[in-house]
Scaffold this motif. Sequence first.
Motif, short mmCIF file in Angstrom:
data_model
loop_
_atom_site.label_atom_id
_atom_site.label_comp_id
_atom_site.label_asym_id
_atom_site.label_seq_id
_atom_site.Cartn_x
_atom_site.Cartn_y
_atom_site.Cartn_z
N HIS A 110 0.83 -1.21 0.00
CA HIS A 110 0.00 0.00 0.00
C HIS A 110 0.86 1.26 0.00
CE1 HIS A 110 -3.88 -2.02 1.78
NE2 HIS A 110 -3.40 -2.63 0.71
N GLY A 111 2.12 1.12 0.36
CA GLY A 111 3.03 2.26 0.35
C GLY A 111 3.81 2.43 -0.95
N GLN A 112 3.42 1.70 -1.97
CA GLN A 112 4.20 1.69 -3.22
C GLN A 112 4.34 3.09 -3.83
OE1 GLN A 112 5.51 -1.42 -4.51
NE2 GLN A 112 6.79 0.08 -5.59
N ALA A 113 3.27 3.85 -3.87
CA ALA A 113 3.34 5.17 -4.49
C ALA A 113 4.33 6.07 -3.78
CB ALA A 113 1.95 5.82 -4.51
N ASP A 114 4.38 6.01 -2.46
CA ASP A 114 5.33 6.84 -1.71
C ASP A 114 6.76 6.34 -1.89
OD1 ASP A 114 3.44 8.69 -0.42
OD2 ASP A 114 2.70 6.88 0.56
N TYR A 115 6.93 5.03 -1.99
CA TYR A 115 8.25 4.47 -2.28
C TYR A 115 8.72 4.95 -3.65
CZ TYR A 115 11.83 0.92 -3.33
OH TYR A 115 13.00 0.28 -3.67
N ASP A 116 7.83 4.86 -4.62
CA ASP A 116 8.20 5.27 -5.98
C ASP A 116 8.56 6.75 -6.03
OD1 ASP A 116 7.70 2.68 -6.81
OD2 ASP A 116 5.73 3.13 -7.64
N ALA A 117 7.85 7.55 -5.27
CA ALA A 117 8.17 8.98 -5.22
C ALA A 117 9.56 9.20 -4.63
CB ALA A 117 7.12 9.73 -4.40
N LEU A 118 9.89 8.45 -3.58
CA LEU A 118 11.20 8.57 -2.97
C LEU A 118 12.29 8.14 -3.95
CD1 LEU A 118 12.05 9.38 -0.05
CD2 LEU A 118 12.30 6.94 0.44
N VAL A 119 12.04 7.07 -4.66
CA VAL A 119 12.99 6.60 -5.68
C VAL A 119 13.21 7.68 -6.73
CG1 VAL A 119 13.25 4.95 -7.59
CG2 VAL A 119 12.57 4.14 -5.33
N SER A 120 12.12 8.29 -7.17
CA SER A 120 12.23 9.33 -8.20
C SER A 120 13.00 10.54 -7.69
CB SER A 120 10.83 9.74 -8.66
OG SER A 120 10.87 10.82 -9.55
N GLU A 121 12.68 11.00 -6.49
CA GLU A 121 13.28 12.23 -5.98
C GLU A 121 14.75 12.06 -5.59
OE1 GLU A 121 10.74 13.66 -2.86
OE2 GLU A 121 8.96 13.49 -4.13
N THR A 122 15.20 10.83 -5.44
CA THR A 122 16.61 10.59 -5.11
C THR A 122 17.43 10.16 -6.32
OG1 THR A 122 16.00 8.33 -4.45
CG2 THR A 122 16.17 9.98 -2.70
N GLY A 123 16.80 10.15 -7.49
CA GLY A 123 17.53 9.80 -8.70
C GLY A 123 17.74 8.33 -8.91
N CYS A 124 16.95 7.50 -8.23
CA CYS A 124 17.13 6.04 -8.33
C CYS A 124 16.21 5.40 -9.37
CB CYS A 124 16.91 5.38 -6.97
SG CYS A 124 18.27 5.64 -5.82
N THR A 125 15.39 6.20 -10.04
CA THR A 125 14.54 5.65 -11.08
C THR A 125 15.39 5.01 -12.17
OG1 THR A 125 12.88 7.35 -10.64
CG2 THR A 125 12.72 6.18 -12.75
N GLY A 126 15.03 3.82 -12.57
CA GLY A 126 15.78 3.13 -13.61
C GLY A 126 16.87 2.23 -13.08
N ALA A 127 17.17 2.32 -11.77
CA ALA A 127 18.19 1.45 -11.19
C ALA A 127 17.70 0.00 -11.22
CB ALA A 127 18.49 1.87 -9.77
N ALA A 128 18.62 -0.91 -11.46
CA ALA A 128 18.25 -2.33 -11.49
C ALA A 128 17.71 -2.78 -10.14
CB ALA A 128 19.45 -3.17 -11.90
N ASP A 129 18.22 -2.20 -9.06
CA ASP A 129 17.79 -2.52 -7.70
C ASP A 129 17.57 -1.20 -6.99
OD1 ASP A 129 17.50 -3.22 -5.03
OD2 ASP A 129 19.01 -4.80 -5.09
N THR A 130 16.34 -0.72 -7.01
CA THR A 130 16.07 0.60 -6.43
C THR A 130 16.32 0.64 -4.94
OG1 THR A 130 13.72 0.00 -6.23
CG2 THR A 130 14.40 1.23 -8.20
N LEU A 131 16.11 -0.47 -4.24
CA LEU A 131 16.35 -0.50 -2.81
C LEU A 131 17.84 -0.34 -2.52
CD1 LEU A 131 15.02 -0.81 -0.05
CD2 LEU A 131 15.19 -3.29 -0.31
N GLN A 132 18.68 -1.03 -3.28
CA GLN A 132 20.11 -0.89 -3.09
C GLN A 132 20.57 0.51 -3.47
OE1 GLN A 132 21.97 -2.93 -1.49
NE2 GLN A 132 23.89 -1.81 -1.80
N CYS A 133 19.94 1.08 -4.48
CA CYS A 133 20.27 2.46 -4.87
C CYS A 133 19.98 3.41 -3.72
CB CYS A 133 19.49 2.84 -6.12
SG CYS A 133 19.82 4.53 -6.70
N LEU A 134 18.83 3.24 -3.06
CA LEU A 134 18.48 4.10 -1.93
C LEU A 134 19.49 3.97 -0.80
CD1 LEU A 134 14.59 3.62 -1.75
CD2 LEU A 134 15.82 5.70 -2.43
N ARG A 135 20.08 2.81 -0.66
CA ARG A 135 21.10 2.63 0.39
C ARG A 135 22.35 3.45 0.10
NH1 ARG A 135 19.58 -3.34 0.03
NH2 ARG A 135 18.19 -3.64 1.83
#
Length: 546
Positions: free
Chosen positions: A271-296
């Motif tokens: 249910h938190g997917q949209a907020d996760y996706d927003a965080l991924v986008s705002e940190t420049g991790c969109t398109g990363a093969a592993d967005t979670l690892q990118c956030l790290r």
Amino acid sequence: MLVHTLCLLSVLVSSVRAAPLAPRAAPTVQLDQGTFIGTSDGKTNKFLGIPFAKAPVGDLRFNLPVAVEPYTGTHTVTSFGPSCPQQAVDFDLPSQLAEDAVNFIVNSIYQAVFPAQEDCLNLNVVVPAGTKPTDKLPIVAWIFGGGFELGSPAMYDGGAIVSRSIEMNEPVIYVSMNYRVSAFGFLASQEVKDAGVGNLGLQDQRLALRWIQKYISAFGGDPTKVTIWGESAGAISVALHLITNGGNSEGLFRGAFMQSGSPIPVGDISHGQADYDALVSETGCTGAADTLQCLRQVPYDTLKKAVDASPGIFSPNSLRLTWLPRVDGKFLTDTPQNLVQQGSVANVPFVTGDCDDEGTLFSLSTLNITTDDELRSYITTNYMPQIESKSLDDLFTAYPADITQGSPFDTGILNALTPQYKRLAAMQGDLVFQAPRRFFLQHRSGLQPTWSFLSKRLKGLPALGSAHATDILNIYGGGELADYLINFATNLNPNGKTVASWPQYTTSSPKLLTFLDGITPVTITNDDYRVDAMNLLTELSLQFPI
């Protein structure tokens, strides 16, 4: 007088402002091969900022906590460690709020932000001076609140609890813990679920409880006599520790004490997917093969800025929090209320209670809602997107527009900041706090000893009434609730010589210890208010978990 009382709350719960004391012999404790040097005021010894987990940075960011290596060397632990990263508070106080209400909000919320960094998994131990390792004292383990977005153990002076326990001749040890909050502790998405790293803030707390089992004996505590205790998000956390792991407490605690928090109506972590996706986008991790690892790997300042941009508890989203515990398949294998229905509850005595006007504080950000149609739209879009018209009609019948029936309750035509404010406050307070408390008790009373309370104090606080968090003064400020807590930690029963009798809560006799303003400070009432309305909210929350 009310302004003075609210300012006193800030002073009483904030040890960081305490006046310096004359130097005393520093207390020490040996943990593994390490020596920890604390501080003493002659009555209590404090050991502050002890790390219990490795720094959750690098690959440990957005990952399960890892216990520290065995301690070595000498450590001076005389001040609180850093808080975990706090989500910025973005809230313009409504211009129509009276000064007393503004003071309460400023003292209880805006003062909650402390210096923070990612390396924050530390805890604090407060012990009666002179305690020996063989004394085997009971422990109260405090989990702070703050909407799972902010907060710190530094807000609360555990010395007040320990000092009172000494006066009662029922000495206890106080432990308070840090845990990751906001996105750092409650990131939510399918990626998080697949990686098995959901609910990290709860996992941090669980590791701190394991630390207590391993080390509290060195301070004179009995690891078999731990009571977990919290307020707001801390109380919800306590409730979730009760229902995780199939109800197996792993021996981590023998009792639970909850102020404004029960198993809440939350759904799947996706249910938190949209907020996760927003965080991924705002940190420049969109398109990363592993967005979670990118956030790290994102620089802390970049990540923090993106987290701060997400909706907070005082945004129009209100109690539909962006970052909060959800079903991750690991810590929570099903929705909390489903787990309660399944009997996945630790079989230990517990206390749970609420303030009368839990929803007022969280309805100040929606004062733009002034009509029935606007409120219907808000409930539908924010909480129950798939609700049928008939059910929504029933909800609006159960919570009528009549301002004399809204929250702050029992205040007549007063406090109606808008035509819908008191109505929404009643709905939100019942949805997240009152109805889950009653649901929990109705399923568990008779199976384990339970007690419940209702705080109606500070009812005269303009617009807010007996608002969320107003009961903190009653426990950290030397009130009766502290005595009940200490009795409970000592005997698994809140009753004792210094307080009024508190009957157990049962389905056949659902009694509430009720705290009041005025010459009769405590009475016993029945938990029979808004029964049909809360039953409907519970039914809807089971259908539409957040």
